[in-house]
Design a protein around this motif. Structure first.
Motif, mmCIF file in Angstrom:
data_model
loop_
_atom_site.group_PDB
_atom_site.id
_atom_site.type_symbol
_atom_site.label_atom_id
_atom_site.label_comp_id
_atom_site.label_asym_id
_atom_site.label_seq_id
_atom_site.Cartn_x
_atom_site.Cartn_y
_atom_site.Cartn_z
ATOM 1 N N PRO A 283 0.821 -1.213 0.000
ATOM 2 C CA PRO A 283 0.000 0.000 0.000
ATOM 3 C C PRO A 283 0.859 1.269 0.000
ATOM 4 O O PRO A 283 2.011 1.245 0.415
ATOM 5 N N GLY A 284 0.261 2.351 -0.434
ATOM 6 C CA GLY A 284 0.989 3.615 -0.431
ATOM 7 C C GLY A 284 0.226 4.703 -1.150
ATOM 8 O O GLY A 284 -0.965 4.562 -1.436
ATOM 9 N N ILE A 285 0.939 5.786 -1.452
ATOM 10 C CA ILE A 285 0.306 6.924 -2.123
ATOM 11 C C ILE A 285 0.221 6.612 -3.612
ATOM 12 O O ILE A 285 1.231 6.470 -4.293
ATOM 13 N N GLN A 286 -1.013 6.502 -4.093
ATOM 14 C CA GLN A 286 -1.223 6.126 -5.492
ATOM 15 C C GLN A 286 -1.243 7.339 -6.409
ATOM 16 O O GLN A 286 -0.706 7.305 -7.494
ATOM 17 N N HIS A 287 -1.920 8.397 -5.978
ATOM 18 C CA HIS A 287 -1.866 9.616 -6.800
ATOM 19 C C HIS A 287 -2.143 10.852 -5.956
ATOM 20 O O HIS A 287 -2.639 10.765 -4.826
ATOM 21 N N ILE A 288 -1.788 11.985 -6.537
ATOM 22 C CA ILE A 288 -2.004 13.271 -5.869
ATOM 23 C C ILE A 288 -2.705 14.192 -6.845
ATOM 24 O O ILE A 288 -2.328 14.283 -8.017
ATOM 25 N N GLY A 289 -3.749 14.847 -6.361
ATOM 26 C CA GLY A 289 -4.491 15.794 -7.192
ATOM 27 C C GLY A 289 -3.905 17.188 -7.035
ATOM 28 O O GLY A 289 -3.731 17.679 -5.916
ATOM 29 N N LEU A 290 -3.565 17.810 -8.166
ATOM 30 C CA LEU A 290 -3.072 19.195 -8.151
ATOM 31 C C LEU A 290 -4.231 20.097 -8.524
ATOM 32 O O LEU A 290 -4.829 19.937 -9.594
ATOM 33 N N SER A 291 -4.542 21.023 -7.667
ATOM 34 C CA SER A 291 -5.652 21.920 -7.943
ATOM 35 C C SER A 291 -5.198 23.012 -8.906
ATOM 36 O O SER A 291 -4.167 23.645 -8.703
ATOM 37 N N THR A 292 -5.985 23.221 -9.955
ATOM 38 C CA THR A 292 -5.655 24.299 -10.888
ATOM 39 C C THR A 292 -6.876 25.199 -11.078
ATOM 40 O O THR A 292 -8.012 24.738 -10.946
ATOM 41 N N GLN A 293 -6.606 26.450 -11.409
ATOM 42 C CA GLN A 293 -7.712 27.375 -11.652
ATOM 43 C C GLN A 293 -8.166 27.327 -13.102
ATOM 44 O O GLN A 293 -9.176 27.901 -13.455
#
Ligand SMILES: O=C(O)C(=O)Cc1ccc(O)cc1
Length: 423
Positions: A283-293
């Motif tokens: 298990p682990g960090i699968q993805h990260i969402g980057l917030s964009t405008q």
């Protein structure tokens, strides 16, 4: 008592080639290098875009044997050497008000403290920071706890890092306006969500965040159809006031980066979570969402710079209901199609699915894995129409499935609701 998280400070990646990964973050994802620390043992490179910061770490193979102290923290500043077989995003650093107290509380609660509270002074007289590192209940994930309230940041990264460039990453980047980390998604084994939730609730005071209005408290947000089998459960915490970390102005607190626990459902065939668990070897960090405008121009800029995105089946954009939703939201199906962008409206909260209920929706697009294994990837996400929301109001990660899990999945919100009820 839980340790109180004030905000997410950075995410660490541990890789075999830091220059290559940092180079890709800079040249493709438009991050700006802000700090570097290179020793005989390790290379650590910090890159920032908006308030999203990655630290890319590499163990340098210089033939020098690491001492026990180095293995246990001193080799990597603000981190531990994770001893992991494959490249991995494995440390989420949180700012806390008091590292020593947080650490004592977590230790009393039985958490593994990998690095005890440690002070790092700025040789240039900018003050100092204190940090410690705690092991998470999720796979190889750790959390660095950081207090930087006694550090006068001059545009660099943290004490111990050399400043890179002139620190002017704050220049607005109108083509690529990424502002912060929106969410971190863990890939976890089946039926482990409860334990993970409990750990973050009890140790860090995270609270449940309901993705869908019809989400079952225990079952989470279940996507169970057409070969997709995913259980998603989200958690959030409240960011401390920007004015001062210790001021509990409730009204000025806003939700910070969310955490999503993703597990696969049995008998649905191998999906992306299973692939992650296998190739990441746990298990682990699968993805990260980057917030964009502005997701369209961000995706366009990044694609031109070489970022590869997943694209949904072309029929996604011509399906009548979806086409109407896209137009109602003021977008062009052709433009979204060009970049593989998905639209997820809030329709499932409303009986009348013919109109956009409250103007709230999200747009998202997923990159292909960024390491050589099929593991960690990034997502661009643009939330539109209103603030981030509380229970039952959040446009959930629904459309994701058509991109990530195959060609067949083109279902309506009604279909999803029916499916959820059937569960
Ligand atoms: O939509 C999102 O951002 C999520 O976090 C949901 C999710 C979870 C697991 C996946 O493999 C893909 C998407």
């Amino acid at each position: 008592m839980a340790a109180r998280v004030c905000r997410l400070h950075h995410v660490s990646l541990h890789v075999s080639n830091a220059v290559r990964v940092a180079g890709a973050l800079a040249s493709r994802f438009q991050f700006v290098a802000v700090g570097a620390r290179v020793t005989a043992r390790s290379r650590q490179l910090a890159l920032r875009k908006g308030s999203a910061v990655f630290v890319v770490n590499e163990r340098r193979d210089t033939g020098v044997t690491w001492t026990e102290a180095e293995e246990n923290g001193q080799g990597y500043l603000y981190d531990v050497r994770p001893c992991y077989a494959v490249d991995s995003a494995c440390n989420v650093c949180f700012e806390v008000e008091d590292v020593t107290e947080s650490c004592a509380r977590l230790s009393d609660r039985g958490c593994d403290v990998l690095v005890p509270p440690t002070e790092v002074c700025d040789p240039d007289g900018g003050g100092s920071v204190t940090y410690s590192v705690i092991r998470s209940v999720v796979g190889n994930v750790c959390h660095t706890l950081l207090d930087r309230s006694r550090y006068q940041d001059q545009g660099g990264f943290l004490p111990g890092f050399q400043r890179v460039g002139d620190g002017t990453d704050s220049e607005p980047d109108s083509r690529c306006p990424v502002t912060h980390f929106d969410h971190v998604t863990f890939a976890c084994p089946r039926r482990s969500t409860g334990e993970v939730m409990k750990w973050y609730q009890e140790n860090f005071g995270f609270q449940r965040f309901f993705i869908g209005s019809n989400e079952d408290v225990d079952e989470g947000y279940v996507l169970n159809q057409d070969g997709i089998g995913l259980r998603l459960t989200a958690m959030e915490y409240w960011k401390c006031s920007e004015i001062g970390l210790s001021i509990p102005f409730k009204d000025s607190q806003t939700p910070d980066c969310k955490f999503v626990i993703a597990e696969s459902l049995p008998e649905k065939g191998q999906n992306q979570v299973d692939t992650f668990l296998k190739q990441h070897r746990g298990p682990g960090i699968q993805h990260i969402g980057l917030s964009t405008q502005n997701i369209v121009s961000t995706a366009e800029t990044m694609a031109q710079a070489g970022v590869e995105f997943f694209t949904p089946p072309p029929a996604y954009y011509t399906e009548v209901g979806k086409q109407q939703e896209i137009l109602e939201a003021g977008h062009h199906p052709k433009e979204l199609k060009q970049h593989g962008i998905l639209l997820d409206t809030d329709l499932r909260n409303h009986e009348d699915s013919s109109t956009m209920p409250n103007g709230r929706y999200l747009l998202q697009v997923f990159t292909k894995p960024i390491f050589s294994e099929d593991t960690f990837f990034l997502e661009l996400i643009e939330r539109r129409g209103g603030h981030r929301v509380r229970r039952g109001e959040h446009p959930g990660p629904v459309e994701v499935c058509s991109v990530l899990y195959g060609e067949r999945v083109l279902r309506t919100e009604t279909g999803l609701r029916g499916q959820n009820q059937a569960d």
